[in-house]
Design a protein around this motif. Structure first.
Motif, PDB file in Angstrom:
ATOM      1  N   SER A  58      10.442   4.502  -5.692  1.00  0.00           N
ATOM      2  CA  SER A  58      11.048   5.676  -5.376  1.00  0.00           C
ATOM      3  C   SER A  58      12.268   5.464  -4.083  1.00  0.00           C
ATOM      4  O   SER A  58      13.168   6.128  -3.707  1.00  0.00           O
ATOM      5  N   SER A  59      12.073   4.364  -3.659  1.00  0.00           N
ATOM      6  CA  SER A  59      13.074   3.830  -2.639  1.00  0.00           C
ATOM      7  C   SER A  59      14.245   3.298  -3.418  1.00  0.00           C
ATOM      8  O   SER A  59      15.492   3.117  -2.778  1.00  0.00           O
ATOM      9  N   GLY A  60      14.306   3.281  -4.854  1.00  0.00           N
ATOM     10  CA  GLY A  60      15.492   2.630  -5.366  1.00  0.00           C
ATOM     11  C   GLY A  60      15.531   1.176  -5.802  1.00  0.00           C
ATOM     12  O   GLY A  60      16.220   0.548  -6.593  1.00  0.00           O
ATOM     13  N   HIS A  61      14.427   0.643  -5.113  1.00  0.00           N
ATOM     14  CA  HIS A  61      14.095  -0.921  -5.224  1.00  0.00           C
ATOM     15  C   HIS A  61      13.534  -1.298  -6.315  1.00  0.00           C
ATOM     16  O   HIS A  61      12.729  -0.469  -7.026  1.00  0.00           O
ATOM     17  N   CYS A  62      13.776  -2.323  -7.001  1.00  0.00           N
ATOM     18  CA  CYS A  62      13.153  -2.751  -8.185  1.00  0.00           C
ATOM     19  C   CYS A  62      11.969  -3.384  -7.761  1.00  0.00           C
ATOM     20  O   CYS A  62      11.471  -3.990  -6.855  1.00  0.00           O
ATOM     21  N   VAL A  63      10.714  -2.804  -8.568  1.00  0.00           N
ATOM     22  CA  VAL A  63       9.384  -3.076  -8.396  1.00  0.00           C
ATOM     23  C   VAL A  63       9.105  -4.706  -8.239  1.00  0.00           C
ATOM     24  O   VAL A  63       8.366  -5.262  -7.630  1.00  0.00           O
ATOM     25  N   GLU A  64       9.838  -5.530  -9.005  1.00  0.00           N
ATOM     26  CA  GLU A  64       9.641  -6.867  -9.219  1.00  0.00           C
ATOM     27  C   GLU A  64      10.061  -7.567  -7.955  1.00  0.00           C
ATOM     28  O   GLU A  64       9.607  -8.545  -7.224  1.00  0.00           O
ATOM     29  N   CYS A  65      11.265  -7.058  -7.164  1.00  0.00           N
ATOM     30  CA  CYS A  65      12.091  -7.562  -6.122  1.00  0.00           C
ATOM     31  C   CYS A  65      11.257  -7.113  -4.933  1.00  0.00           C
ATOM     32  O   CYS A  65      11.107  -7.649  -3.796  1.00  0.00           O
ATOM     33  N   SER A  66      10.443  -5.918  -4.841  1.00  0.00           N
ATOM     34  CA  SER A  66       9.787  -5.182  -3.832  1.00  0.00           C
ATOM     35  C   SER A  66       8.441  -4.720  -4.108  1.00  0.00           C
ATOM     36  O   SER A  66       8.256  -3.513  -3.808  1.00  0.00           O
ATOM     37  N   PRO A  67       7.645  -5.506  -4.559  1.00  0.00           N
ATOM     38  CA  PRO A  67       6.059  -5.140  -5.213  1.00  0.00           C
ATOM     39  C   PRO A  67       5.404  -4.487  -4.039  1.00  0.00           C
ATOM     40  O   PRO A  67       4.539  -3.836  -4.424  1.00  0.00           O
ATOM     41  N   GLN A  68       5.760  -4.834  -2.541  1.00  0.00           N
ATOM     42  CA  GLN A  68       4.850  -3.943  -1.674  1.00  0.00           C
ATOM     43  C   GLN A  68       5.008  -2.440  -1.637  1.00  0.00           C
ATOM     44  O   GLN A  68       3.956  -2.012  -1.189  1.00  0.00           O
ATOM     45  N   GLY A  69       6.110  -2.094  -2.247  1.00  0.00           N
ATOM     46  CA  GLY A  69       6.189  -0.740  -2.408  1.00  0.00           C
ATOM     47  C   GLY A  69       5.227   0.158  -3.156  1.00  0.00           C
ATOM     48  O   GLY A  69       5.145   1.300  -3.175  1.00  0.00           O
ATOM     49  N   VAL A  70       4.560  -0.631  -4.174  1.00  0.00           N
ATOM     50  CA  VAL A  70       3.521  -0.114  -4.830  1.00  0.00           C
ATOM     51  C   VAL A  70       2.321   0.300  -3.909  1.00  0.00           C
ATOM     52  O   VAL A  70       1.597   1.327  -4.377  1.00  0.00           O
ATOM     53  N   ALA A  71       2.001  -0.428  -3.039  1.00  0.00           N
ATOM     54  CA  ALA A  71       0.944  -0.131  -2.132  1.00  0.00           C
ATOM     55  C   ALA A  71       1.034   1.174  -1.558  1.00  0.00           C
ATOM     56  O   ALA A  71       0.060   2.139  -1.649  1.00  0.00           O
ATOM     57  N   HIS A  72       2.192   1.775  -1.210  1.00  0.00           N
ATOM     58  CA  HIS A  72       2.521   2.802  -0.607  1.00  0.00           C
ATOM     59  C   HIS A  72       2.179   4.053  -1.745  1.00  0.00           C
ATOM     60  O   HIS A  72       1.504   5.114  -1.379  1.00  0.00           O
ATOM     61  N   TRP A  73       2.570   3.853  -3.195  1.00  0.00           N
ATOM     62  CA  TRP A  73       2.389   4.807  -3.676  1.00  0.00           C
ATOM     63  C   TRP A  73       0.666   5.037  -4.024  1.00  0.00           C
ATOM     64  O   TRP A  73       0.239   6.134  -4.186  1.00  0.00           O
ATOM     65  N   LYS A  74       0.162   3.799  -4.200  1.00  0.00           N
ATOM     66  CA  LYS A  74      -1.483   3.783  -4.690  1.00  0.00           C
ATOM     67  C   LYS A  74      -2.070   4.568  -3.385  1.00  0.00           C
ATOM     68  O   LYS A  74      -3.205   5.177  -3.561  1.00  0.00           O
ATOM     69  N   ARG A  75      -1.375   4.166  -2.419  1.00  0.00           N
ATOM     70  CA  ARG A  75      -2.256   4.872  -0.921  1.00  0.00           C
ATOM     71  C   ARG A  75      -2.205   6.435  -1.195  1.00  0.00           C
ATOM     72  O   ARG A  75      -3.014   7.157  -0.735  1.00  0.00           O
ATOM     73  N   HIS A  76      -1.116   6.948  -1.854  1.00  0.00           N
ATOM     74  CA  HIS A  76      -1.250   8.491  -2.079  1.00  0.00           C
ATOM     75  C   HIS A  76      -2.168   8.898  -3.063  1.00  0.00           C
ATOM     76  O   HIS A  76      -2.447  10.137  -3.272  1.00  0.00           O
ATOM     77  N   GLN A  77      -2.812   8.048  -3.807  1.00  0.00           N
ATOM     78  CA  GLN A  77      -3.519   8.455  -4.957  1.00  0.00           C
ATOM     79  C   GLN A  77      -4.979   8.692  -4.775  1.00  0.00           C
ATOM     80  O   GLN A  77      -5.807   8.967  -5.703  1.00  0.00           O
ATOM     81  N   VAL A  78      -5.459   7.973  -3.661  1.00  0.00           N
ATOM     82  CA  VAL A  78      -7.000   8.066  -3.286  1.00  0.00           C
ATOM     83  C   VAL A  78      -7.652   9.242  -2.742  1.00  0.00           C
ATOM     84  O   VAL A  78      -6.823   9.699  -1.875  1.00  0.00           O
TER      85      VAL A  78
END
Length: 207
Positions: free
Chosen positions: A62-82
């Motif tokens: 959602s930041s616009g960054h590529c998930v392979e370049c900025s994989p740490q962004g996935v943790a932010h989304w996962k945090r929203h799902q628990v």
């Protein structure tokens, strides 16, 4: 269901993300798919072009960054799902309310006082409720109160670090609670408010 290439499926597998969390954003403007990602609570957008490093998966956060370049962004989304508790706390000193999440909301007020969150040491918990996807509910509630946002920069007690508290709002406590309760269809339990809420509110409103 969205058909993905082997590269894209491998990327999702590495980050342990489901296929149905991907938004098909091909042909969409960046500003539009960013809005849709948040509206639909999707993790990644499948876009038309690879990133500057040429990653073929073409999956963007959602930041616009590529998930392979900025994989740490996935943790932010996962945090929203628990599951977790969404709470509302108030400070008479600041005359502000805070909306946040916690696994044990009953202990959160003590932590806010210990850190002197926002520069106050008089935080009181006035509402909590357990939700599925608690981080998402928190973010939606905060977004609905954007016009009342009142961030404060303060020094964390015992840490000596200057940080900005962004979860603060200058609005009536009932409006803050209402912003969370408007999402009650995602609740996993009943709402809790202190038995002496009326006394707490009277103290808050006192000059």
């Amino acid at each position: 269901m969205l058909k993905l290439t082997d590269d894209q499926l491998r990327s999702l597998g590495r980050h342990k993300l489901p296929v149905d969390s991907v938004l098909d954003a091909r042909g969409m403007r960046t500003s539009d798919w960013k809005i849709e990602l948040k509206r639909q609570n999707k993790s990644l957008a499948l876009v038309d072009s690879p990133c500057q490093k040429g990653h073929a998966a073409r999956l963007r956060l959602s930041s616009g960054h590529c998930v392979e370049c900025s994989p740490q962004g996935v943790a932010h989304w996962k945090r929203h799902q628990v599951p977790g508790f969404v709470y509302v706390a108030v400070s008479r000193k600041l005359r502000l309310v805070k909306i946040g999440i916690a696994q044990l909301a009953s202990e959160r007020a003590d932590a806010l006082i210990k850190d002197e969150y926002g520069g106050a040491d008089d935080w009181q918990l006035i509402y909590r409720r357990k939700f599925d996807k608690a981080g998402w509910v928190e973010a939606k509630a905060q977004t609905s109160l954007a016009e009342y946002s009142s961030p404060r920069t303060y020094t964390r007690k015992h840490h000596g670090k200057s940080v900005t508290a962004r979860e603060l709002f200058s609005c009536d406590y009932s409006k803050a609670i209402g912003s969370v309760e408007s999402l009650c269809e995602h609740a996993l339990g009943d709402a809790w408010e202190p038995a002496d809420l009326a006394r707490i509110v009277a103290r808050l409103e006192a000059p």
